[in-house]
Design a protein around this motif. Structure first.
Motif, PDB file in Angstrom:
ATOM      1  N   GLU A 235       0.829  -1.213   0.000  1.00  0.00           N
ATOM      2  CA  GLU A 235       0.000   0.000   0.000  1.00  0.00           C
ATOM      3  C   GLU A 235       0.857   1.253   0.000  1.00  0.00           C
ATOM      4  OE1 GLU A 235      -3.261   2.336   2.819  1.00  0.00           O
ATOM      5  OE2 GLU A 235      -2.631   0.301   3.333  1.00  0.00           O
ATOM      6  N   ILE A 236       1.961   1.221   0.768  1.00  0.00           N
ATOM      7  CA  ILE A 236       2.861   2.377   0.845  1.00  0.00           C
ATOM      8  C   ILE A 236       3.433   2.699  -0.524  1.00  0.00           C
ATOM      9  CG2 ILE A 236       5.091   3.164   1.762  1.00  0.00           C
ATOM     10  CD1 ILE A 236       4.441   1.499   4.305  1.00  0.00           C
ATOM     11  N   THR A 237       3.944   1.670  -1.216  1.00  0.00           N
ATOM     12  CA  THR A 237       4.592   1.935  -2.508  1.00  0.00           C
ATOM     13  C   THR A 237       3.577   2.286  -3.582  1.00  0.00           C
ATOM     14  OG1 THR A 237       4.682  -0.445  -2.955  1.00  0.00           O
ATOM     15  CG2 THR A 237       6.632   0.556  -1.995  1.00  0.00           C
ATOM     16  N   GLN A 238       2.384   1.695  -3.525  1.00  0.00           N
ATOM     17  CA  GLN A 238       1.356   2.065  -4.501  1.00  0.00           C
ATOM     18  C   GLN A 238       0.962   3.534  -4.340  1.00  0.00           C
ATOM     19  OE1 GLN A 238       0.133   0.144  -7.125  1.00  0.00           O
ATOM     20  NE2 GLN A 238       1.879  -1.103  -6.465  1.00  0.00           N
ATOM     21  N   GLU A 239       0.867   3.975  -3.092  1.00  0.00           N
ATOM     22  CA  GLU A 239       0.549   5.382  -2.831  1.00  0.00           C
ATOM     23  C   GLU A 239       1.652   6.288  -3.362  1.00  0.00           C
ATOM     24  OE1 GLU A 239      -1.256   7.714   0.976  1.00  0.00           O
ATOM     25  OE2 GLU A 239       0.569   6.550   1.352  1.00  0.00           O
ATOM     26  N   ASN A 240       2.900   5.909  -3.117  1.00  0.00           N
ATOM     27  CA  ASN A 240       4.018   6.726  -3.594  1.00  0.00           C
ATOM     28  C   ASN A 240       4.096   6.740  -5.116  1.00  0.00           C
ATOM     29  OD1 ASN A 240       4.819   7.527  -1.045  1.00  0.00           O
ATOM     30  ND2 ASN A 240       6.223   5.801  -0.767  1.00  0.00           N
ATOM     31  N   LEU A 241       3.763   5.622  -5.759  1.00  0.00           N
ATOM     32  CA  LEU A 241       3.733   5.586  -7.220  1.00  0.00           C
ATOM     33  C   LEU A 241       2.684   6.554  -7.766  1.00  0.00           C
ATOM     34  CD1 LEU A 241       4.160   1.764  -7.858  1.00  0.00           C
ATOM     35  CD2 LEU A 241       5.636   3.560  -8.795  1.00  0.00           C
ATOM     36  N   ARG A 242       1.534   6.618  -7.120  1.00  0.00           N
ATOM     37  CA  ARG A 242       0.488   7.545  -7.561  1.00  0.00           C
ATOM     38  C   ARG A 242       0.949   8.996  -7.425  1.00  0.00           C
ATOM     39  NH1 ARG A 242      -2.846   3.761  -4.874  1.00  0.00           N
ATOM     40  NH2 ARG A 242      -2.881   5.051  -2.981  1.00  0.00           N
ATOM     41  N   ILE A 243       1.621   9.296  -6.304  1.00  0.00           N
ATOM     42  CA  ILE A 243       2.125  10.657  -6.092  1.00  0.00           C
ATOM     43  C   ILE A 243       3.121  11.027  -7.182  1.00  0.00           C
ATOM     44  CG2 ILE A 243       3.550  12.095  -4.560  1.00  0.00           C
ATOM     45  CD1 ILE A 243       2.308  10.475  -2.222  1.00  0.00           C
ATOM     46  N   LEU A 244       4.050  10.126  -7.479  1.00  0.00           N
ATOM     47  CA  LEU A 244       5.084  10.415  -8.474  1.00  0.00           C
ATOM     48  C   LEU A 244       4.498  10.535  -9.872  1.00  0.00           C
ATOM     49  CD1 LEU A 244       7.811   8.063  -7.007  1.00  0.00           C
ATOM     50  CD2 LEU A 244       7.940  10.563  -7.126  1.00  0.00           C
ATOM     51  N   ASP A 245       3.450   9.783 -10.140  1.00  0.00           N
ATOM     52  CA  ASP A 245       2.809   9.850 -11.442  1.00  0.00           C
ATOM     53  C   ASP A 245       2.144  11.210 -11.680  1.00  0.00           C
ATOM     54  OD1 ASP A 245       1.955   8.520 -13.920  1.00  0.00           O
ATOM     55  OD2 ASP A 245      -0.065   8.723 -13.084  1.00  0.00           O
ATOM     56  N   GLU A 246       1.782  11.873 -10.576  1.00  0.00           N
ATOM     57  CA  GLU A 246       1.074  13.161 -10.672  1.00  0.00           C
ATOM     58  C   GLU A 246       1.987  14.360 -10.405  1.00  0.00           C
ATOM     59  OE1 GLU A 246      -1.912  12.623  -7.747  1.00  0.00           O
ATOM     60  OE2 GLU A 246      -3.006  11.081  -8.885  1.00  0.00           O
ATOM     61  N   THR A 247       3.303  14.118 -10.265  1.00  0.00           N
ATOM     62  CA  THR A 247       4.231  15.174  -9.843  1.00  0.00           C
ATOM     63  C   THR A 247       5.303  15.401 -10.905  1.00  0.00           C
ATOM     64  OG1 THR A 247       3.897  14.540  -7.533  1.00  0.00           O
ATOM     65  CG2 THR A 247       5.812  15.905  -8.016  1.00  0.00           C
ATOM     66  N   LYS A 248       5.609  16.664 -11.135  1.00  0.00           N
ATOM     67  CA  LYS A 248       6.731  17.018 -12.008  1.00  0.00           C
ATOM     68  C   LYS A 248       7.866  17.578 -11.151  1.00  0.00           C
ATOM     69  CE  LYS A 248       4.330  17.791 -16.361  1.00  0.00           C
ATOM     70  NZ  LYS A 248       3.124  17.035 -16.004  1.00  0.00           N
ATOM     71  N   ASP A 249       9.076  17.555 -11.688  1.00  0.00           N
ATOM     72  CA  ASP A 249      10.215  18.050 -10.929  1.00  0.00           C
ATOM     73  C   ASP A 249      10.372  19.557 -11.110  1.00  0.00           C
ATOM     74  OD1 ASP A 249      11.459  18.456 -13.380  1.00  0.00           O
ATOM     75  OD2 ASP A 249      12.908  16.831 -13.142  1.00  0.00           O
ATOM     76  N   ALA A 250      11.458  20.108 -10.571  1.00  0.00           N
ATOM     77  CA  ALA A 250      11.661  21.554 -10.593  1.00  0.00           C
ATOM     78  C   ALA A 250      11.783  22.104 -12.015  1.00  0.00           C
ATOM     79  CB  ALA A 250      12.907  21.923  -9.784  1.00  0.00           C
TER      80      ALA A 250
END
Length: 343
Positions: A235-250
């Protein structure tokens, strides 16, 4: 507070002047009966790093001779007497930054033993200033409790961390998320903070990012995952994958995520050990990778192969990841890179 100083934290993969590490302290160990085995584990790590670059080992005065017996014969190893309570220099040592002219400074964060979990910590809180004085490097005092293992940067303005750690009330209860971001921008020269929710299950550091995610290059991130829905890390890694999928870098890039399958679960005294391939360490021309002997599952071999594919120009130097893990950390947790000095 101004937006940031003129300093920027270089990424770990840039050339190092040397590595810094602390020798273990028997009185602070969870399992002091393992003292000799832990010393052997640290010695193996120190000598592995010394294959690639100079390494300075911080030792308490009473442990100098013991440390010298283990590692003192290697010409790339230097012993430096600096009093300390515990041996996790990533977390209580200085974070090195560089100005526009290439000159180094060191950020001296406040240290409170991972949320006041272990007493005492006064010597550990004084380690960074002692190291910077010895090196003759400018000290930047940050009014923020922070451990080096809780952050990772890409060198182009992006920092990744976890809410579980940096927003934990046992660190900076009077600071908001925005306050903490402002301090990170100010002292590290970053522009964007990526907030994962949690680190790996059972991590007593309250979710240090260096056990679950790290940049491999600007725009590219290694993330430890599991495909087992019954594992508490799923569950932890699935949540983090979702966050990264929706996030761009600087720089506005979509981040490429490279999944690293976690080692098989191992428990000790009914406690899950914090096993992580992400807790590797960049050295000049190489990577020091903890492996865990799980030949049946083949995860060690897959991790080695994946890192070699990602870093073909580096030698993957493996080390026994079980040697010191019962004490709570691994390769990255013990080390602190000093970026190369200006020419």
């Amino acid at each position: 507070m101004e937006q940031h100083l003129t300093y920027i934290m270089p990424p770990e993969w840039e050339k190092h002047e040397r590595t810094l590490i602390s020798w273990p302290v028997k009185d602070s160990m969870v399992y002091p009966e393992d003292w000799e085995a832990v010393c052997k584990g640290y010695a193996d790590l120190i000598l592995a790093i010394a294959e690639f670059e100079p390494i300075t080992v911080l030792v308490n005065k009473e442990d100098h001779d013991a440390a010298a017996a283990y590692v003192g014969q290697d010409e790339n190893v230097t012993l430096l007497e600096v009093s300390h309570d515990d041996a996790w220099l990533r977390d209580n040592g200085p974070t090195f930054v560089r100005d526009e002219a290439g000159k180094l400074a060191g950020v001296n964060w406040r240290f409170n033993a991972w949320g006041e979990k272990y007493f005492p910590w006064d010597l550990d809180d004084a380690v960074a200033p002692a190291v910077l004085r010895h090196l003759g490097i400018k000290q930047l005092d940050a009014p923020l409790v922070l451990e080096g293992g809780s952050i990772h940067v890409d060198g182009e303005g992006t920092l990744i961390t976890t809410e579980e750690c940096l927003l934990n009330p046992n660190r900076n209860p009077d600071l908001s998320k925005e306050d903490i971001e402002a301090y990170l921008r100010h002292y590290l020269g970053i522009e964007k903070v990526i907030w994962l929710k949690r680190g790996v299950a059972g991590d007593e550091t309250d979710g240090h990012v260096d056990n679950i995610a790290c940049f491999a290059a600007p725009g590219k991130l290694l993330l430890q995952v599991t495909d087992d829905p019954e594992d508490e890390n799923f569950e932890i890694t699935q949540e983090n994958l979702r966050i990264l999928d929706e996030t761009k870098d600087a720089k506005g890039r979509q981040i490429e995520v490279i999944a690293v399958q976690q080692p098989p679960k191992i428990t000790w005294n009914d406690t899950r050990l914090t096993l992580s391939y992400i807790n590797f360490y960049f050295v000049n021309g190489g990577i020091i990778l903890p492996v865990f002997g799980n030949t049946a599952k083949g995860t060690d071999e897959r991790a080695i192969k994946l890192l070699q594919e990602q870093f073909p120009e580096r030698r993957i130097r493996t080390i026994d990841g079980l040697a010191i893990i019962k004490e709570g950390g691994n390769v990255h947790c013990t080390t602190q890179q000093m970026p190369a000095m200006e020419e």
